[in-house]
Motif scaffolding. Structure first.
Motif, PDB file in Angstrom:
ATOM      1  N   TYR A  56      43.564  42.518  37.159  1.00 31.87           N
ATOM      2  CA  TYR A  56      42.219  42.876  37.620  1.00 31.87           C
ATOM      3  C   TYR A  56      41.747  44.179  36.989  1.00 31.87           C
ATOM      4  O   TYR A  56      40.569  44.337  36.702  1.00 31.87           O
ATOM      5  CB  TYR A  56      42.166  42.987  39.148  1.00 31.87           C
ATOM      6  CG  TYR A  56      42.339  41.667  39.854  1.00 31.87           C
ATOM      7  CD1 TYR A  56      41.815  40.481  39.332  1.00 31.87           C
ATOM      8  CD2 TYR A  56      43.033  41.605  41.056  1.00 31.87           C
ATOM      9  CE1 TYR A  56      41.979  39.278  39.992  1.00 31.87           C
ATOM     10  CE2 TYR A  56      43.194  40.406  41.723  1.00 31.87           C
ATOM     11  CZ  TYR A  56      42.666  39.248  41.189  1.00 31.87           C
ATOM     12  OH  TYR A  56      42.827  38.058  41.850  1.00 31.87           O
ATOM     13  N   LEU A  59      40.390  43.393  33.645  1.00 28.40           N
ATOM     14  CA  LEU A  59      39.064  42.771  33.788  1.00 28.40           C
ATOM     15  C   LEU A  59      38.007  43.793  34.212  1.00 28.40           C
ATOM     16  O   LEU A  59      36.888  43.786  33.707  1.00 28.40           O
ATOM     17  CB  LEU A  59      39.117  41.622  34.804  1.00 28.40           C
ATOM     18  CG  LEU A  59      39.992  40.439  34.425  1.00 28.40           C
ATOM     19  CD1 LEU A  59      40.073  39.444  35.583  1.00 28.40           C
ATOM     20  CD2 LEU A  59      39.467  39.752  33.173  1.00 28.40           C
ATOM     21  N   ILE A  64      34.220  42.875  33.455  1.00 28.70           N
ATOM     22  CA  ILE A  64      34.167  41.455  33.827  1.00 28.70           C
ATOM     23  C   ILE A  64      34.132  41.289  35.345  1.00 28.70           C
ATOM     24  O   ILE A  64      33.504  40.373  35.860  1.00 28.70           O
ATOM     25  CB  ILE A  64      35.353  40.694  33.194  1.00 28.70           C
ATOM     26  CG1 ILE A  64      35.219  40.752  31.661  1.00 28.70           C
ATOM     27  CG2 ILE A  64      35.407  39.256  33.679  1.00 28.70           C
ATOM     28  CD1 ILE A  64      36.406  40.197  30.899  1.00 28.70           C
TER      29      ILE A  64
END
Length: 159
Positions: A56, A59, A64
């Protein structure tokens, strides 16, 4: 369970957890068993969150996923860390002379060794009653089986 024992064995005790170290052995064993369940659950979740958080973060750093999502991951991690600290505090109250980090280390060994199958080793214990029909003996045996499994490298003894 803890509040039931408090009512049964330590009605007039102070509001802290110091009364737990004076419980009868069977009640203490039940609390230890429940505490180990909590420790394993916490360590299992923490392991999953830590693994997911790395992905995560990548990302998030690339834009994202939102900061709100990333902050929720961090909040979950903090909440779990607080639960693990609470488990250590209760372990210290039950057995003041033992290192409370020991239950966390043992829980992590179970999680590492058995993954999701660890819950097969920690079934829901029968309720413990003080009177006729109480099953304190079964709890003591379950706690001993868990200790024996840890001593035997994580293998549950037969029977």
């Amino acid at each position: 369970q803890k509040e039931k024992f408090r009512e049964q064995f330590a009605k007039d005790a102070p509001d802290d957890n110091s009364w737990m170290c004076n419980l009868p052995p069977q009640a203490k064993d039940m609390l230890k068993y429940r505490l180990m369940q909590r420790a394993i659950g916490g360590m299992s979740l923490l392991q999953k969150i830590d693994a997911d958080a790395r992905g995560y973060w990548k990302l998030f750093s690339k834009g994202i996923v939102t900061s709100q999502f990333w902050n929720s991951v961090l909040a979950a991690e903090r909440q779990l860390s607080q639960e693990i600290e609470a488990v250590k505090a209760e372990a210290m109250a039950i057995e003041p002379r033992q290192d409370p980090q020991g239950i966390i280390a043992e829980a992590m060994q179970f999680v590492s060794r058995f993954g999701d199958k660890v819950w097969d080793m920690f079934p829901e214990p029968p309720s413990m009653g003080a009177g006729p029909g109480g099953n304190g003996e079964a709890i003591a045996k379950a706690a001993q089986a868990v200790a024996a499994a840890a001593a035997a490298g994580g293998r549950m003894p037969p029977g």
